[in-house]
Design an enzyme around this catalytic site. Structure first.
Site, PDB file in Angstrom:
ATOM      1  N   GLU A  75      81.471  31.081   7.496  1.00 43.79           N
ATOM      2  CA  GLU A  75      81.314  31.470   8.898  1.00 43.79           C
ATOM      3  C   GLU A  75      79.950  32.108   9.142  1.00 43.79           C
ATOM      4  O   GLU A  75      79.345  31.904  10.198  1.00 43.79           O
ATOM      5  CB  GLU A  75      82.453  32.395   9.345  1.00 43.79           C
ATOM      6  CG  GLU A  75      83.862  31.791   9.233  1.00 43.79           C
ATOM      7  CD  GLU A  75      84.003  30.417   9.884  1.00 43.79           C
ATOM      8  OE1 GLU A  75      83.235  30.099  10.812  1.00 43.79           O
ATOM      9  OE2 GLU A  75      84.873  29.635   9.445  1.00 43.79           O
ATOM     10  N   HIS A  84      77.494  29.388   9.852  1.00 46.83           N
ATOM     11  CA  HIS A  84      77.475  29.012  11.270  1.00 46.83           C
ATOM     12  C   HIS A  84      76.721  30.074  12.073  1.00 46.83           C
ATOM     13  O   HIS A  84      75.953  29.760  12.978  1.00 46.83           O
ATOM     14  CB  HIS A  84      78.901  28.917  11.831  1.00 46.83           C
ATOM     15  CG  HIS A  84      79.647  27.681  11.423  1.00 46.83           C
ATOM     16  ND1 HIS A  84      79.163  26.412  11.625  1.00 46.83           N
ATOM     17  CD2 HIS A  84      80.862  27.522  10.842  1.00 46.83           C
ATOM     18  CE1 HIS A  84      80.057  25.537  11.179  1.00 46.83           C
ATOM     19  NE2 HIS A  84      81.087  26.180  10.700  1.00 46.83           N
ATOM     20  N   HIS A 103      73.031  29.708  11.965  1.00 44.88           N
ATOM     21  CA  HIS A 103      72.600  28.588  12.804  1.00 44.88           C
ATOM     22  C   HIS A 103      72.438  29.061  14.254  1.00 44.88           C
ATOM     23  O   HIS A 103      71.501  28.693  14.951  1.00 44.88           O
ATOM     24  CB  HIS A 103      73.659  27.487  12.709  1.00 44.88           C
ATOM     25  CG  HIS A 103      73.160  26.116  13.032  1.00 44.88           C
ATOM     26  ND1 HIS A 103      73.983  25.018  13.008  1.00 44.88           N
ATOM     27  CD2 HIS A 103      71.944  25.643  13.373  1.00 44.88           C
ATOM     28  CE1 HIS A 103      73.277  23.941  13.331  1.00 44.88           C
ATOM     29  NE2 HIS A 103      72.046  24.287  13.563  1.00 44.88           N
TER      30      HIS A 103
HETATM   31 ZN   LIG Z   1      82.862  25.391   9.866  1.00 44.22          ZN
END
Ligand SMILES: [Zn+2]
Length: 687
Positions: free
Chosen positions: A477, A480, A483
């Site tokens: 997580e 992410h 990102h």
């Molecule tokens: Zn994912």
């Protein structure tokens, strides 16, 4: 009845609409939700009406204001969606559900807005030379979305397209219902306790309670997923395992204990027929080609080749693993034996369990280790703040800071972390946008992420102790999150994870998972909660070996699903129909080493592709694994904290959002297209 309050009236009194840098979680109440969202949507619609009037549309006059409006809407809605997931209650759920159709209507009207579509086309034609690549990407993404929503179709075709979409959404719901009803309609009575041998005490206690509630002696088992998984993994009785395997794999079909009662066969036929028709209306040869219009994979053949190459590479390993498992069991295995014996083999071989690892992964230590990894890789530090409004005492907020060459630290964004399971919190783990990055002429915003996990909380006064699975999830997580946080894109519609090709969006998350599997990272983060002792080297080695356990069989199973899904959508022929079972059998002939029984009806309950968002998209799981393993192999070659490699990873991929084609971005980072070899090595199945 009083007319609803307008946006300008509510702006100062409704905390949902008060857009500070962070949501006012201390002030937002359920009663603010529907009124706020209605007023906001009304105001947005009015502004869109103004925007679409522009005589000579430009990027400045049409597209920037729309970016601002969309940013505003997601900034206001994000705390609502978030609270509904982590602090669910009846009042909030009612308000949340009341807003869903409003948002969906708004989204549909926007995507069907012909005037806006024309305005975007005008901007594309008249300003292309003056726009920078990021601005062009914003326009091009929007144009693709407009076309795929059918806005460019004329008259009868457009009407038909809308009707098809509507029917597809109700067929998807029907498919789900059939699966759910057939799952719920199955129960299994057990008279003698020996039959439950091997199952854990909790499942047995639940079964007893269930029987009691139904006024029965003995035990009553349902077909909910935890029970099904427990039975096929742990039940010693082959008869019990068979009964559950059969019930599970024939749900919503013409086979098994409920044969014909909730059969999805006709629903699947209609879904495939209508998907094909919708793709053709938009000018694509089939639904698979349509789905690829927004993906990183370029063509139907590229996906098929990709899947077949991996299947061929995994096959020898899968055959070895099956042979070994058969030897271990001492007999030929039936479909309902595979999971059971695999689990026993794994227990025997690695003598390591997730439970015994818990004391070695206290959350504070793990977080420090994770932040240290991110610091070394990307130069970011996390500074906890205590002055931020929260929704629950467990949650916390961090400022995320970057350090420049002179040592100067700047806040580049922030993240909320809500680590523990509790009642009224959705299960699973996820990253979500709280605030998206924007840098518009009308204002700027720094990115803020929600990171949500469901770890078991610690005992009173004790830190939570994670399993290694939890640790991997946390790294995933945060991948992410990076990102979202490291984006340098100015326009929210393509910043962070927005606008990123759907088959590439798991690249950063799976990339960061790799660090939870590095011995040098484990030595840092795995320290016993009481003694401070590092996880013994022997245990680290055992843990690392579990990563590739039965990777060949696992890979072929995934490829079987993916190839079936993709061929189904690529080869649809109106004259021949869906040919669901025929294609399934061909795929199994081609790739499977474990052949399920003839009566297995996996497609009838394959919700991912018939009711979820994975139609012609199941391959994405493997696709993203290949990308992340290959990206990580660049670090393995240069050193897992290699500064220049990390910088190039940020410059080419993490910072780019959807502003650049995913394949171009990958090639720019890796110097070549993706290669499947690093994933095969990681799985221990390289040839
Ligand atoms: Zn994912």
């Amino acid at each position: 009845m009083n007319p609803a309050a307008s946006f300008s009236e509510l702006k100062s009194t409704n905390p949902l609409l008060n857009r500070g840098a962070l949501p006012a979680f201390d002030l937002i109440r359920p009663e603010h939700v529907e009124a706020g969202i209605r007023a906001l949507l009304e105001d947005s619609r009015e502004r869109i009406r103004e925007i679409e009037q522009a005589d000579a549309p430009t990027f400045q006059s049409v597209i920037e204001p729309l970016e601002e409006l969309n940013h505003r809407l997601s900034r206001v809605w994000s705390p609502v969606g978030h609270l509904n997931g982590v602090m669910n209650n009846e009042a909030l759920r009612g308000q949340y559900n009341a807003c869903l159709p409003l948002l969906s209507d708004y989204g549909t009207d926007l995507s069907q807005n012909e005037r806006l579509f024309k305005a975007f086309e005008t901007v594309r034609a008249s300003e292309a030379a003056a726009l920078d690549p990021e601005q062009l990407a914003v326009v091009d993404h929007a144009l693709i979305d407009f076309r795929l929503a059918g806005v460019a179709l004329d008259g009868a075709k457009k009407e038909r397209f809308k009707a098809v979409m509507l029917e597809l959404s109700s067929l998807g719901a029907k498919f789900e219902e059939n699966v759910l009803d057939s799952t719920n309609a199955f129960t299994f009575e057990v008279e003698a306790k020996e039959q439950l041998a091997g199952l854990n005490a909790m499942i047995i206690a639940q079964a007893r309670e269930r029987a009691e509630a139904a006024g029965k002696s003995g035990w009553l088992l349902g077909l909910d997923q935890p029970t099904y998984v427990a039975v096929v993994t742990d039940a010693r009785s082959p008869d019990l395992r068979k009964a559950f395997y059969q019930a599970w794999s024939t749900r919503a079909s013409d086979q098994g204990p409920l044969a014909g009662r909730f059969d999805n066969a006709a629903v699947m036929e209609s879904i495939l027929r209508l998907r094909h028709e919708s793709a053709q209306l938009l000018g694509f040869p089939n639904y698979a080609a349509y789905a690829l219009a927004r993906r990183m994979a370029r063509s139907v053949d590229e996906v098929l080749d990709f899947l077949r190459k991996i299947a061929a590479a995994a096959r020898p390993a899968a055959e070895r693993e099956l042979e070994e498992l058969t030897q271990f069991a001492g007999r030929k295995l039936d479909a309902w034996d595979v999971t059971y014996y695999s689990e026993r083999l794994q227990e025997q071989r690695y003598s390591i369990s997730q439970e015994e690892l818990r004391p070695y992964f206290p959350l504070p230590r793990v977080l420090d280790g994770l932040f240290a990894v991110i610091q070394r890789l990307f130069g970011l530090s996390f500074r906890q703040r205590t002055d931020v409004a929260m929704w629950h005492p467990d949650a916390r907020y961090y400022d995320v800071l970057a350090t420049d060459a002179s040592g100067q630290q700047t806040v580049i964004g922030g993240c909320f972390l809500d680590p523990y399971a509790r009642p009224n919190k959705r299960s699973g783990a996820w990253m979500d946008d709280c605030v998206g990055r924007k840098q518009l002429s009308t204002g700027s915003a720094l990115p803020v992420a929600y990171l949500v996990c469901n770890a078991l909380p610690g005992a009173e006064g004790q830190p939570a102790q994670l399993t290694h699975d939890d640790v991997v999830t946390l790294f995933h997580e945060f991948g992410h999150g990076l990102h979202h946080l490291l984006t340098r894109v100015r326009y929210p519609s393509i910043a962070g994870i927005n606008g990123v090709a759907w088959d590439a969006v798991e690249l950063p998350s799976q990339f960061l998972e790799n660090y939870a599997w590095q011995p040098e990272v484990l030595r840092e983060i795995a320290r016993h909660v009481q003694t401070g002792e590092t996880l013994p080297e022997e245990k680290i080695a055992q843990l690392l070996r579990t990563r590739s356990f039965q990777a060949g069989l696992g890979t072929l199973r995934q490829i079987e699903f993916a190839l079936f899904d993709f061929r189904l959508h690529a080869e649809y022929d109106p004259a021949l129909g869906g040919r669901v079972l025929q294609i399934l059998n061909e795929v199994r002939d081609e790739v499977s080493v474990i052949r399920p029984p003839e009566w297995n009806r996996m497609p009838n309950n394959f919700g991912h592709i018939f009711a979820g968002g994975y139609a012609a998209g199941y391959y994405s799981y493997k696709w993203a694994e290949v990308l992340s393993a290959d990206a990580f192999s660049a670090f393995e070659e240069a050193g897992i904290y290699h500064a220049d490699t990390a910088r190039r990873f940020v410059d080419n991929i993490l910072s780019r959002g959807g502003s650049r084609d995913a394949l171009d971005a990958f090639v720019a980072f890796r110097g070549r297209p993706p290669d499947i070899a690093p994933l095969l090595r990681q799985h221990g199945i390289a040839t």
